[in-house]
Scaffold this active site. Structure first.
Site, PDB file in Angstrom:
ATOM      1  N   ASN A   8       0.863  -1.184   0.000  1.00  0.00           N
ATOM      2  CA  ASN A   8       0.000   0.000   0.000  1.00  0.00           C
ATOM      3  C   ASN A   8       0.898   1.231   0.000  1.00  0.00           C
ATOM      4  O   ASN A   8       1.524   1.535   1.007  1.00  0.00           O
ATOM      5  CB  ASN A   8      -0.890  -0.027   1.258  1.00  0.00           C
ATOM      6  CG  ASN A   8      -1.696   1.248   1.428  1.00  0.00           C
ATOM      7  OD1 ASN A   8      -1.826   2.043   0.496  1.00  0.00           O
ATOM      8  ND2 ASN A   8      -2.248   1.435   2.625  1.00  0.00           N
ATOM      9  N   LYS A  10      -0.047   4.234  -0.244  1.00  0.00           N
ATOM     10  CA  LYS A  10      -0.731   5.401   0.343  1.00  0.00           C
ATOM     11  C   LYS A  10      -0.547   6.630  -0.566  1.00  0.00           C
ATOM     12  O   LYS A  10      -0.496   6.481  -1.779  1.00  0.00           O
ATOM     13  CB  LYS A  10      -0.215   5.662   1.761  1.00  0.00           C
ATOM     14  CG  LYS A  10      -0.197   4.402   2.615  1.00  0.00           C
ATOM     15  CD  LYS A  10       0.046   4.696   4.067  1.00  0.00           C
ATOM     16  CE  LYS A  10       0.239   3.404   4.817  1.00  0.00           C
ATOM     17  NZ  LYS A  10       0.171   3.572   6.252  1.00  0.00           N
ATOM     18  N   HIS A  91      -9.473   0.952   5.152  1.00  0.00           N
ATOM     19  CA  HIS A  91      -8.183   1.151   5.839  1.00  0.00           C
ATOM     20  C   HIS A  91      -8.402   2.103   7.011  1.00  0.00           C
ATOM     21  O   HIS A  91      -9.211   3.026   6.926  1.00  0.00           O
ATOM     22  CB  HIS A  91      -7.166   1.736   4.853  1.00  0.00           C
ATOM     23  CG  HIS A  91      -5.768   1.737   5.381  1.00  0.00           C
ATOM     24  ND1 HIS A  91      -5.333   2.663   6.302  1.00  0.00           N
ATOM     25  CD2 HIS A  91      -4.721   0.922   5.141  1.00  0.00           C
ATOM     26  CE1 HIS A  91      -4.069   2.412   6.601  1.00  0.00           C
ATOM     27  NE2 HIS A  91      -3.669   1.353   5.902  1.00  0.00           N
ATOM     28  N   GLU A  93      -6.800   4.493   8.068  1.00  0.00           N
ATOM     29  CA  GLU A  93      -6.592   5.914   7.754  1.00  0.00           C
ATOM     30  C   GLU A  93      -7.834   6.517   7.096  1.00  0.00           C
ATOM     31  O   GLU A  93      -8.151   7.684   7.298  1.00  0.00           O
ATOM     32  CB  GLU A  93      -5.333   6.079   6.880  1.00  0.00           C
ATOM     33  CG  GLU A  93      -4.079   5.846   7.709  1.00  0.00           C
ATOM     34  CD  GLU A  93      -2.871   5.367   6.930  1.00  0.00           C
ATOM     35  OE1 GLU A  93      -2.871   5.436   5.694  1.00  0.00           O
ATOM     36  OE2 GLU A  93      -1.920   4.894   7.587  1.00  0.00           O
ATOM     37  N   GLU A 161      -5.199  -5.180  10.715  1.00  0.00           N
ATOM     38  CA  GLU A 161      -4.220  -4.117  10.870  1.00  0.00           C
ATOM     39  C   GLU A 161      -4.478  -3.354  12.170  1.00  0.00           C
ATOM     40  O   GLU A 161      -5.340  -2.443  12.201  1.00  0.00           O
ATOM     41  CB  GLU A 161      -4.321  -3.128   9.698  1.00  0.00           C
ATOM     42  CG  GLU A 161      -4.009  -3.749   8.356  1.00  0.00           C
ATOM     43  CD  GLU A 161      -3.410  -2.724   7.406  1.00  0.00           C
ATOM     44  OE1 GLU A 161      -2.306  -2.981   6.908  1.00  0.00           O
ATOM     45  OE2 GLU A 161      -4.017  -1.662   7.199  1.00  0.00           O
ATOM     46  N   GLY A 167       2.675   2.086  10.667  1.00  0.00           N
ATOM     47  CA  GLY A 167       3.660   3.153  10.501  1.00  0.00           C
ATOM     48  C   GLY A 167       4.400   3.531  11.769  1.00  0.00           C
ATOM     49  O   GLY A 167       5.063   4.562  11.812  1.00  0.00           O
ATOM     50  N   SER A 206       3.549  -2.351  10.301  1.00  0.00           N
ATOM     51  CA  SER A 206       4.993  -2.382  10.537  1.00  0.00           C
ATOM     52  C   SER A 206       5.647  -3.711  10.166  1.00  0.00           C
ATOM     53  O   SER A 206       6.592  -4.154  10.831  1.00  0.00           O
ATOM     54  CB  SER A 206       5.313  -1.993  11.988  1.00  0.00           C
ATOM     55  OG  SER A 206       4.921  -0.643  12.221  1.00  0.00           O
TER      56      SER A 206
HETATM   57  C1  PEP Z   1      -0.710   0.028   6.061  1.00  0.00           C
HETATM   58  O1  PEP Z   1      -0.835   1.221   5.884  1.00  0.00           O
HETATM   59  O2  PEP Z   1      -1.570  -0.725   5.613  1.00  0.00           O
HETATM   60  C2  PEP Z   1       0.454  -0.442   6.795  1.00  0.00           C
HETATM   61  C3  PEP Z   1       0.441  -1.648   7.244  1.00  0.00           C
HETATM   62  O3  PEP Z   1       1.497   0.448   6.963  1.00  0.00           O
HETATM   63  P1  PEP Z   1       2.959   0.120   7.565  1.00  0.00           P
HETATM   64  O4  PEP Z   1       3.417  -1.179   6.961  1.00  0.00           O
HETATM   65  O5  PEP Z   1       3.800   1.272   7.145  1.00  0.00           O
HETATM   66  O6  PEP Z   1       2.791   0.005   9.041  1.00  0.00           O
END
Ligand code: PEP
Length: 246
Positions: A8, A10, A91, A93, A161, A167, A206
């Site tokens: 992703n 983003k 997601h 976000e 998630e 992040g 992460s």
């Molecule tokens: C995500 O945004 O779906 C995600 C898992 O981000 P990150 O791997 O940067 O934590």
């Protein structure tokens, strides 16, 4: 079931970054796992050209309607037309920044299926919810509300998630990840019966080259949704290699 390494991007990536896609394909010409990149919508068509069918592409969101007066939005059919086969929905976000509800995510998933896209439906608890012991209940509610009754392994992927792990460089412990994935599988089984074993369950939050192998060794982890580490071919490639080896 073919495992899935999904990236992703983003709101990151200009055309110069298409070089990462070429590098990824060159380094991993025939991965055992399915490899997916979800770039910003502006890069979908050029990335589809660069990928030449070697990796799958996806959008990061879609509107529940197929067309109409919705300035700034993009429909599932438009994503498909630009070369997408998947779309990330719900997601955290988007749930946080745009107030997306489970009902809206469910409507979007219906639109995705209608356009022939696989929906990657995201669920996950906040840190406060985990601290309060509400993790499994929160996820159960999100699954019940966001996943359409018509969902099947062919149309739907679930991504766990934890919001606090995205992040941040922090992850749940391995037993905590395993507990949530087992619970998601059990809830899908209660709802969809034997078909539940075919749904791909991704962990996201992460994931990086140094922790990927341990996460992929867990039962009911069928791949990952990767944010930051998917931007660099070397890091995402290492995660793909770990999934291939799992
Ligand atoms: C995500 O945004 O779906 C995600 C898992 O981000 P990150 O791997 O940067 O934590």
């Amino acid at each position: 079931m073919r495992k899935l390494a999904a990236g992703n991007w983003k709101m990151n990536g200009l055309s110069a970054q298409l070089a990462e896609v070429a590098a990824l394909i060159a380094a991993h010409p025939q991965p055992r796992s399915e490899v997916l990149l979800c770039p910003p919508a502006t890069l979908l068509a050029p990335m589809a050209q660069a990928a030449a069918g070697r990796i799958a592409l996806g959008g990061q969101d879609c509107h529940p309607n197929s067309s109409g007066a919705h300035t700034g939005d993009i429909s599932a059919a438009m994503l498909a037309d630009a070369g997408a086969a998947f779309v990330i929905l719900g997601h955290s976000e988007r749930r946080a920044d745009h107030g997306e509800t489970d009902a809206l995510v469910r409507a979007k998933a219906g639109a995705a299926a209608k356009a022939g896209l696989v929906a990657i439906i995201c669920v996950g608890e906040t840190e406060a919810q985990r601290d309060a012991g509400e993790t499994l209940a929160v996820i159960a509610g999100q699954l019940a509300g966001s996943v359409p009754d018509a969902a099947s392994p062919q149309t739907t992927v679930i991504a766990y998630e934890p919001v606090w792990a995205i992040g941040t460089g922090r992850t749940p412990t391995l037993p905590e990840i395993a507990e949530v994935h087992a619970d998601i599988r059990a809830r899908l089984t209660a709802r969809f019966g034997a078909a539940a074993s075919g749904f791909r369950l991704l962990y996201g939050g992460s994931v990086k080259p140094s922790n990927a192998a341990a996460i992929f060794a867990l039962p009911d982890v069928d791949g990952a949704l990767v944010g930051g580490a998917s931007l660099k071919a070397a890091d995402f490639g290492a995660i793909i290699a770990a999934l291939d080896a799992a």
